[in-house]
Write a protein that holds these residues in place. Structure first.
Motif, PDB file in Angstrom:
ATOM      1  N   CYS A  15       0.837  -1.191   0.000  1.00  0.00           N
ATOM      2  CA  CYS A  15       0.000   0.000   0.000  1.00  0.00           C
ATOM      3  C   CYS A  15       0.883   1.257   0.000  1.00  0.00           C
ATOM      4  CB  CYS A  15      -0.911  -0.028   1.220  1.00  0.00           C
ATOM      5  SG  CYS A  15      -2.495   0.741   0.958  1.00  0.00           S
ATOM      6  N   HIS A  16       1.900   1.270   0.825  1.00  0.00           N
ATOM      7  CA  HIS A  16       2.841   2.383   0.871  1.00  0.00           C
ATOM      8  C   HIS A  16       3.447   2.628  -0.511  1.00  0.00           C
ATOM      9  CE1 HIS A  16       7.025   3.837   1.122  1.00  0.00           C
ATOM     10  NE2 HIS A  16       6.499   4.735   1.929  1.00  0.00           N
ATOM     11  N   ASP A  17       3.952   1.563  -1.116  1.00  0.00           N
ATOM     12  CA  ASP A  17       4.623   1.692  -2.406  1.00  0.00           C
ATOM     13  C   ASP A  17       3.670   2.192  -3.492  1.00  0.00           C
ATOM     14  OD1 ASP A  17       6.872   0.756  -1.119  1.00  0.00           O
ATOM     15  OD2 ASP A  17       6.794  -1.244  -2.017  1.00  0.00           O
ATOM     16  N   LEU A  23       1.293   9.098  -6.656  1.00  0.00           N
ATOM     17  CA  LEU A  23       1.385  10.537  -6.413  1.00  0.00           C
ATOM     18  C   LEU A  23       1.529  11.325  -7.710  1.00  0.00           C
ATOM     19  CD1 LEU A  23       3.553  10.869  -3.217  1.00  0.00           C
ATOM     20  CD2 LEU A  23       1.228  11.710  -3.566  1.00  0.00           C
ATOM     21  N   SER A  24       2.336  10.820  -8.616  1.00  0.00           N
ATOM     22  CA  SER A  24       2.537  11.546  -9.880  1.00  0.00           C
ATOM     23  C   SER A  24       1.233  11.602 -10.676  1.00  0.00           C
ATOM     24  CB  SER A  24       3.648  10.898 -10.706  1.00  0.00           C
ATOM     25  OG  SER A  24       3.295   9.569 -11.030  1.00  0.00           O
ATOM     26  N   HIS A  25       0.428  10.561 -10.592  1.00  0.00           N
ATOM     27  CA  HIS A  25      -0.874  10.537 -11.273  1.00  0.00           C
ATOM     28  C   HIS A  25      -1.749  11.691 -10.767  1.00  0.00           C
ATOM     29  CE1 HIS A  25      -4.349   8.722 -13.256  1.00  0.00           C
ATOM     30  NE2 HIS A  25      -5.025   8.883 -12.129  1.00  0.00           N
ATOM     31  N   ARG A  49       3.639   2.655   6.265  1.00  0.00           N
ATOM     32  CA  ARG A  49       5.039   2.314   6.551  1.00  0.00           C
ATOM     33  C   ARG A  49       5.284   2.234   8.050  1.00  0.00           C
ATOM     34  NH1 ARG A  49       7.888   6.633   4.785  1.00  0.00           N
ATOM     35  NH2 ARG A  49       8.024   7.338   6.912  1.00  0.00           N
ATOM     36  N   MET A  50       4.756   3.210   8.784  1.00  0.00           N
ATOM     37  CA  MET A  50       4.952   3.225  10.235  1.00  0.00           C
ATOM     38  C   MET A  50       4.271   2.021  10.889  1.00  0.00           C
ATOM     39  SD  MET A  50       4.494   6.298  13.031  1.00  0.00           S
ATOM     40  CE  MET A  50       3.036   6.922  12.254  1.00  0.00           C
TER      41      MET A  50
END
Length: 123
Positions: A15-17, A23-25, A49-50
């Motif tokens: 999910c993080h990746d 983001l660019s989308h 990530r956390m």
């Protein structure tokens, strides 16, 4: 580490990746809604990530204290809430890529909600 916990950690990483990649989308759209979505995705990526990091630390302790296990459970709950909120926003973007991200986030949220003290500590 339990199998369920490892699967949840793996899903949080995925999910993080995917949030980072998408983001660019969002930024290409250059709208206020897309910029707000970008900020939410960054927060969701960080939360995932956390959450994964905390679960790994908790599992690496031979016998994690009850307080640490409860903290990990609470983190998983917050991560689930963040993923659900972000998934809802992704669906409003009306694109196939964002719908795929929303599906992954909903799956991550479901797995995070299954993390209980019992699921985090092997028998």
């Amino acid at each position: 580490m339990t199998t369920e916990m490892q699967q949840c950690i793996d899903m949080c990483h995925k999910c993080h990746d995917m949030c980072e990649r998408m983001l660019s989308h969002c930024m290409e759209k250059r709208s206020d809604e897309a910029m707000q979505m970008s900020m939410v995705m960054i927060s969701c990526a960080d939360m995932c990530r956390m959450c994964a990091d905390m679960m790994m630390r908790c599992s690496s302790m031979a016998k994690a204290s009850a307080d640490m296990v409860q903290m990990c459970v609470r983190m998983c709950g917050m991560c689930a809430d963040m993923c659900d909120m972000t998934a809802e926003m992704c669906r409003r973007m009306e694109s196939r890529e964002m719908a795929e991200l929303a599906d992954m986030m909903n799956q991550c949220a479901s797995m995070c909600r299954q993390m209980t003290p019992q699921a985090m500590q092997p028998a």
